[in-house]
Design an enzyme around this catalytic site. Sequence first.
Site, PDB file in Angstrom:
ATOM      1  N   LEU A  26      20.840 -76.312 -16.579  1.00 33.00           N
ATOM      2  CA  LEU A  26      20.178 -76.026 -17.707  1.00 33.00           C
ATOM      3  C   LEU A  26      19.435 -77.358 -17.417  1.00 33.00           C
ATOM      4  O   LEU A  26      18.086 -77.347 -17.703  1.00 33.00           O
ATOM      5  CB  LEU A  26      21.468 -77.257 -18.965  1.00 33.00           C
ATOM      6  CG  LEU A  26      22.726 -76.750 -19.186  1.00 33.00           C
ATOM      7  CD1 LEU A  26      23.111 -77.334 -20.263  1.00 33.00           C
ATOM      8  CD2 LEU A  26      21.997 -75.076 -20.269  1.00 33.00           C
ATOM      9  N   ASP A  27      18.204 -76.017 -18.817  1.00 30.89           N
ATOM     10  CA  ASP A  27      16.711 -76.316 -19.445  1.00 30.89           C
ATOM     11  C   ASP A  27      17.052 -77.555 -20.462  1.00 30.89           C
ATOM     12  O   ASP A  27      18.087 -78.371 -20.780  1.00 30.89           O
ATOM     13  CB  ASP A  27      16.748 -75.046 -20.255  1.00 30.89           C
ATOM     14  CG  ASP A  27      16.146 -73.910 -19.721  1.00 30.89           C
ATOM     15  OD1 ASP A  27      15.150 -74.219 -18.571  1.00 30.89           O
ATOM     16  OD2 ASP A  27      15.834 -72.918 -20.249  1.00 30.89           O
ATOM     17  N   PRO A  28      15.550 -78.526 -20.190  1.00 31.35           N
ATOM     18  CA  PRO A  28      15.724 -79.999 -20.631  1.00 31.35           C
ATOM     19  C   PRO A  28      16.401 -79.498 -22.098  1.00 31.35           C
ATOM     20  O   PRO A  28      16.672 -80.699 -22.411  1.00 31.35           O
ATOM     21  CB  PRO A  28      14.436 -80.720 -20.380  1.00 31.35           C
ATOM     22  CG  PRO A  28      13.854 -79.478 -18.958  1.00 31.35           C
ATOM     23  CD  PRO A  28      14.595 -78.330 -18.739  1.00 31.35           C
ATOM     24  N   ALA A  31      17.959 -77.788 -23.705  1.00 30.58           N
ATOM     25  CA  ALA A  31      19.591 -77.577 -23.562  1.00 30.58           C
ATOM     26  C   ALA A  31      20.175 -78.389 -23.755  1.00 30.58           C
ATOM     27  O   ALA A  31      20.241 -79.605 -22.888  1.00 30.58           O
ATOM     28  CB  ALA A  31      19.804 -76.605 -23.131  1.00 30.58           C
ATOM     29  N   ARG A  72      16.693 -67.486 -22.305  1.00 31.52           N
ATOM     30  CA  ARG A  72      15.313 -67.498 -22.975  1.00 31.52           C
ATOM     31  C   ARG A  72      15.124 -66.015 -22.929  1.00 31.52           C
ATOM     32  O   ARG A  72      13.998 -65.792 -24.203  1.00 31.52           O
ATOM     33  CB  ARG A  72      14.306 -68.198 -22.436  1.00 31.52           C
ATOM     34  CG  ARG A  72      15.071 -69.874 -22.384  1.00 31.52           C
ATOM     35  CD  ARG A  72      13.469 -71.097 -22.196  1.00 31.52           C
ATOM     36  NE  ARG A  72      13.877 -70.793 -20.527  1.00 31.52           N
ATOM     37  CZ  ARG A  72      12.553 -70.829 -19.279  1.00 31.52           C
ATOM     38  NH1 ARG A  72      11.399 -70.731 -19.733  1.00 31.52           N
ATOM     39  NH2 ARG A  72      13.433 -71.062 -18.305  1.00 31.52           N
TER      40      ARG A  72
END
Length: 293
Positions: A37-39, A41, A174
Site C-alpha cells: 500500500l502506498d504510504p 493510503a 493512482r
Amino acid sequence: MFGFLNLNKPPDWTSHDCVAKVRKILKTKRVGHGGTLDPMATGVLPIAVGAATRLLAYLPENKAYRAKIQLGLSTDTDDITGKAIATCPWPDLTLEAVKPHLAEFIGNIAQIPPMYSAIHKDGRRLYELARKGEIIAVEPRQVKIDQITVLDWLEGEFPQIELDIHCGSGTYIRSLARDLGKVLAVGGTLASLTRTESCGFQLADSINLEALMVNSEGLISPRIALAHLDWISFTPERVIDWFHGRKINLTDTNVIIGSLVAVESLEAQFLGIGEIVVAEDEYYLQPKIVIQQ
C-alpha cells in the site's frame, strides 16, 4: 508463531514500516505482507507470520478500495502528495458528465503504472529513476476492474469524486485517477485511498497497530484465510507420506486437475497445500507447500 493478521495500515507508513513494527511487537523475524500500500493510503494490509509467509501467494487476489479523485489537477506521482504539473479548474463539471466515462475502465484494460512505483525496469525500480529525473516509457499492463460505484461528488473549482472500486491484483488506483482525468481532459490525481478488502480480509475486521501492541494473541488461522480452497483431512499414515513429499492417492474422483487443496490432519493441524494431478488414470494430491509446525 503461525498465522495471519488483518492490519489496518495507518497513513504515512510504508508497508515495510508496518512489517518491521509487527516483527518488533511479536518478537519474530519471519513476517511478510500480502500487497504493498502506498504510504498515503490506509486500510487492509494482510500480514503473514512464521511459515504462513509461504501461503501469501495462495490467498484470494481480489481487492477493493475507497478512493477520492481530485479532478482538474495533475501531479508527477499521480496522487496528492506529488508536485503539481498542471491545473485545469472546472467548476461547471458535473457528475452526470463524469459517470459515462467510468464504464471505460471496467473489465480487462491496459493500464500504465505510475512512474513513481516499485515496478522494475532494467533492474531498477521506477521510482528510483523518477527521483533522478529519468522519465522513461512504461509499458501498459493488463489489469481487471470488476466494479466502480460512485459514493460521493463534491462540486467546486476542482471537483472531487469518491468511488468504490473492486479490482484484481496489480491494479493501480493512482493510474485510474490519472486516466479518468485524461478522458475528461481536465487532469486527475488521487486525493485519498483506503483499501477495504485484500486477500479475503475486510476492513471492518481489521486491527490497528495500537490494538496489536495491547493484545498480540489471536492470529488468524489458515482455516479462515484459505476458506476459498477445498479442504481435505489426512489419517496419521497419510500425514507421514505428506511430510515426506509423496503424492497422495485420492479415492474421490470428483475433482478438477490442477486445482489446489488445503490439507489438515484429523486433529485439524494445518499441513499445507497440494495440487490435484493425474497419473496412469489415478488422481493424486501432489504437495506444493508442506508445513511442519
